[in-house]
Structure formats: structure tokens, C-alpha cells
Scaffold this active site. Structure first.
Site, mmCIF file in Angstrom:
data_model
loop_
_atom_site.group_PDB
_atom_site.id
_atom_site.type_symbol
_atom_site.label_atom_id
_atom_site.label_comp_id
_atom_site.label_asym_id
_atom_site.label_seq_id
_atom_site.Cartn_x
_atom_site.Cartn_y
_atom_site.Cartn_z
ATOM 1 N N CYS A 3 -73.672 -34.399 20.526
ATOM 2 C CA CYS A 3 -72.969 -33.815 21.662
ATOM 3 C C CYS A 3 -71.960 -34.820 22.201
ATOM 4 O O CYS A 3 -72.346 -35.893 22.685
ATOM 5 C CB CYS A 3 -73.959 -33.421 22.753
ATOM 6 S SG CYS A 3 -73.163 -32.793 24.250
ATOM 7 N N GLN A 211 -85.849 -14.731 29.453
ATOM 8 C CA GLN A 211 -85.910 -16.054 28.846
ATOM 9 C C GLN A 211 -84.577 -16.416 28.204
ATOM 10 O O GLN A 211 -83.899 -15.561 27.618
ATOM 11 C CB GLN A 211 -87.018 -16.101 27.781
ATOM 12 C CG GLN A 211 -88.413 -16.203 28.345
ATOM 13 C CD GLN A 211 -89.057 -14.850 28.587
ATOM 14 O OE1 GLN A 211 -88.401 -13.823 28.480
ATOM 15 N NE2 GLN A 211 -90.324 -14.832 28.916
ATOM 16 N N ASN A 306 -96.871 -14.762 34.004
ATOM 17 C CA ASN A 306 -95.725 -15.538 33.506
ATOM 18 C C ASN A 306 -94.912 -15.993 34.720
ATOM 19 O O ASN A 306 -93.810 -15.509 34.955
ATOM 20 C CB ASN A 306 -94.882 -14.685 32.562
ATOM 21 C CG ASN A 306 -93.703 -15.456 31.989
ATOM 22 O OD1 ASN A 306 -93.771 -16.661 31.792
ATOM 23 N ND2 ASN A 306 -92.614 -14.754 31.740
ATOM 24 N N CYS A 333 -93.895 -22.178 31.917
ATOM 25 C CA CYS A 333 -92.774 -23.076 31.602
ATOM 26 C C CYS A 333 -92.993 -24.450 32.220
ATOM 27 O O CYS A 333 -92.097 -25.303 32.172
ATOM 28 C CB CYS A 333 -91.454 -22.470 32.076
ATOM 29 S SG CYS A 333 -91.361 -22.176 33.860
#
Length: 374
Positions: A3, A211, A306, A333
Site C-alpha cells: 500500500c 458486513q 450478532n 466482531c
């Protein structure tokens, strides 16, 4: 993955950039296993890898600079714009759209918002890319005058970006670090983007959560569906259901499924998908997940949660602990908040778990576990 932005020091958002991907994945898998070791004799499945680059289906880009030379990316420490329109973790379809949007900003004379000066009109462009190569483009602006400018030249944008099937303007007039406001103005005939995941055409409306990694989301839905079918419950709740990804995937002819989500827009999307698929035994409710559980007269056979990064919290953890529900599937997450929640639920142990790498080049990860009541 290489990058140039990271190498030049202008963007350090991807904190693991330069670390070999196999090492990233092994590090995340080991972290989750170590953190959750106290909560069961877990059978850990191999981690699910992602593409190293081009995986993000959504870009939340700050617009800064000037009306003749806008930047699309992030802000530096001084509040100046840093252009990241070639960001390598964004899907190719997103990257292709950003120069077109920059040109549209110039031609429409939409003045980028200056954080230091608290002046300007256009704050963000939010671009979502679907597996069918279609786009949702959202402009976050401060006034109705800016909305009118976008609407006046919308035909030009659609001619330059013909796969933009949904274009909206979101009003966020306040001088504070909030990405979007409550008012969404749909400018196109179509108001939802179809995200075809695992054969299910999920309908994503503006302000609905989905997501950011479509391929890994498909693996996550497949894994959770496999676990649910293995347990074979007759009733399921999907709490924090978003646009209904889990609920719609675990649906079965003899299974009653209810999804709960605070976002009314997400619930509208989920209901539309269920209706189009003829899933009469799948229902969705707009509301707080904890309040729904505490107010329910009966409990299901299995609950899927979730939650956002903060986890489900003490109240819902306590309700699950005392509920008698045999099984819970927890998709997280944030393994740290998952561990905190499991500590409040000692009657549950992890039967099996899996790390899914939703966020390559960063330290973030998704971990899903199937819990048994013991």
C-alpha cells in the site's frame, strides 16, 4: 499486499499492513483461542481466510479539500483531507466509482466541508458495492440546497456511473463527528441494493447494517446455518439481525424464526426479502434486542446474537443465563466483549468455534461460537 498510502505514512488505518497474511490469520486465530479457552473444551474449526485486498464492499469516505480539487478519503490530525481513492482494501467496483464521484462533486459545485473552519456542504460519500456489480451511493450533506444540486444533475451522475442503482442524500447539518443524520432522501426509483449472498438476495436499504466483507459474510452465514441445523431447533430468535442475514439463512419449513433489530430501515429490508422468498414463518421486529427478550412471554429453542462491538451486555447476558434456552450462537466482531459476556453466562460452554477474517490488514476479526447449556 502493498500500500503506497501506508508506505508514505499518510494512512495507517490498516495496522497489520506489511505483515504476511498467513501470519495475520494465525495471530488472530490464536488470540481468539487463548482468550476464550476458559469457556469450554472448544472444538476449533480452521479459520476462514479472506482475499488480502479488494475485500471491502463499503467505503465511508470523508470529502474535504476544495470544490475544484476535492479529496475523498480521511482527515489528517489537522483536519485536512487525505485522498485515498485508490485504497487497495476497497472492492474494485468502489475504487472505480470514486473518481467519477470526485468529478461529479466538481461539476455540481458541492463545497466540501472543512472541519477546522466549520464551513461547507458535503461531508461524506458512502459507497456500497454488490456482488452483482451494482452500487449504492449516499451523499452526506448539511442542507436541502445541496440535495437540490445533486437532484438537478442526477442524470449526469447516472450516465457516468450507470451501475449506481440507488443514490440518496443524507442530511447531517451538525458540526460534530457523526457520519450521518436521521433524514435520508432517496433520489432514484430504486431504494434498496440487492446483496446476493449464498443464493439469498438480501435487500440493503440506506442506513442498514451489512458486513463489509461479502465473501466472508457468506461463509459466516453458512457456518451458523450448519450449526443451527445440527441442533435442529423448532424456534429461533436472531437478535441484532440487521437486514436478516442469519434469520433468512436458517429459515426452514418447520422452523419459526424471529429477527429483531433497532434499525427500522434494516427491518424493512429484511421483511421485503422474506416476502419475496415466500418465507411465511420468518418475521422481523423493529426494536431493542434486550427489551424484546425481557418482554417475551416464551423463549425459543435457540438464540443467535450478532451485537455491535460492545457485546450484548449484562442485562441480556443475565436473561440468557436464566432463560433455560438450550443453545446460543454468538457471532462477535470483538472477542474481548464476547469473553466478558460469556463470563456472565456460566451455564453455557462453547461447543465449537471459528475465526473468520472479515478485516484483513487490521487487527479486527469475527469469531462465531456455538454454546451449549450444561
Amino acid at each position: 499486499m502493498d500500500c503506497s498510502y501506508f508506505d508514505a505514512g499518510v494512512c495507517r488505518s490498516c495496522t497489520l499492513m506489511g505483515v504476511p497474511y498467513a501470519d495475520q490469520l494465525a495471530r488472530k486465530d490464536g488470540h481468539a483461542r487463548d482468550l476464550l479457552a476458559a469457556y469450554g473444551d472448544t472444538v476449533w474449526l480452521p479459520p476462514v481466510a479472506s482475499a488480502e485486498s479488494g475485500y471491502r464492499n463499503k467505503a465511508k469516505m470523508v470529502v474535504s479539500g476544495t470544490v475544484d480539487a476535492p479529496t475523498i478519503g480521511i482527515l489528517d490530525e489537522a483536519g485536512r483531507g487525505v485522498d485515498l481513492r485508490e485504497c487497495g482494501i476497497c472492492a474494485p467496483g468502489v475504487r472505480a466509482a470514486l473518481p467519477v464521484l470526485a468529478d461529479f462533486i466538481i461539476r455540481t459545485r458541492l463545497e466540501p466541508y472543512s472541519v477546522p473552519e466549520r464551513r461547507g456542504e458535503l461531508k461524506y460519500v458512502l459507497v456500497t458495492h454488490s456482488p452483482d456489480d451494482e452500487l449504492m451511493v449516499r451523499f452526506v450533506v448539511r442542507t436541502h440546497a445541496a440535495v437540490d444540486r445533486i437532484r438537478t444533475r442526477l442524470d449526469e451522475l447516472l450516465a457516468a456511473l450507470p451501475n449506481a442503482v440507488v443514490v440518496t442524500a443524507n442530511l447531517q447539518p451538525e458540526h460534530k463527528a457523526v457520519v450521518e443524520g436521521d433524514t435520508e432522501i432517496v433520489l432514484t426509483a430504486q431504494s434498496s441494493l440487492v446483496m446476493r449472498v449464498g443464493g439469498i438476495p438480501l435487500r440493503l436499504r440506506p442506513q442498514s447494517f451489512f458486513q463489509t466483507n461479502t465473501a466472508v459474510a457468506e461463509s459466516l452465514y453458512a457456518q451458523v446455518t450448519e450449526w443451527v441445523d445440527e441442533v435442529s431447533p423448532s424456534s429461533v430468535w436472531d437478535l441484532y439481525c440487521g437486514v436478516g442475514g442469519f434469520a433468512l439463512n436458517v429459515a426452514a419449513p418447520t422452523r419459526r424464526v424471529v429477527g429483531v433489530e433497532t434499525s427500522a430501515e434494516a427491518v424493512r429490508s429484511a421483511r421485503a426479502t422474506a416476502a419475496a422468498a415466500g418465507l411465511a414463518r420468518v418475521a422481523f421486529r423493529a426494536g431493542d434486542a434486550t427489551a424484546f427478550a425481557l418482554g417475551a412471554k416464551t423463549a425459543p429453542d435457540l438464540v443467535i446474537v450478532n451485537p455491535p462491538r460492545r457485546g450484548i451486555g449484562a442485562e441480556l447476558s443475565g436473561w440468557l443465563e436464566g432463560s433455560g434456552i438450550p443453545n446460543v450462537v454468538y457471532s462477535s466482531c470483538n472477542p474481548n466483549s464476547l469473553a466478558h459476556d460469556l463470563a456472565r453466562m456460566p451455564s453455557y460452554r462453547i461447543r465449537t468455534g471459528r475465526v473468520l477474517d472479515m478485516f484483513p490488514q487490521t487487527g479486527h476479526l469475527e469469531v462465531a461460537v456455538l454454546l451449549d447449556r450444561v
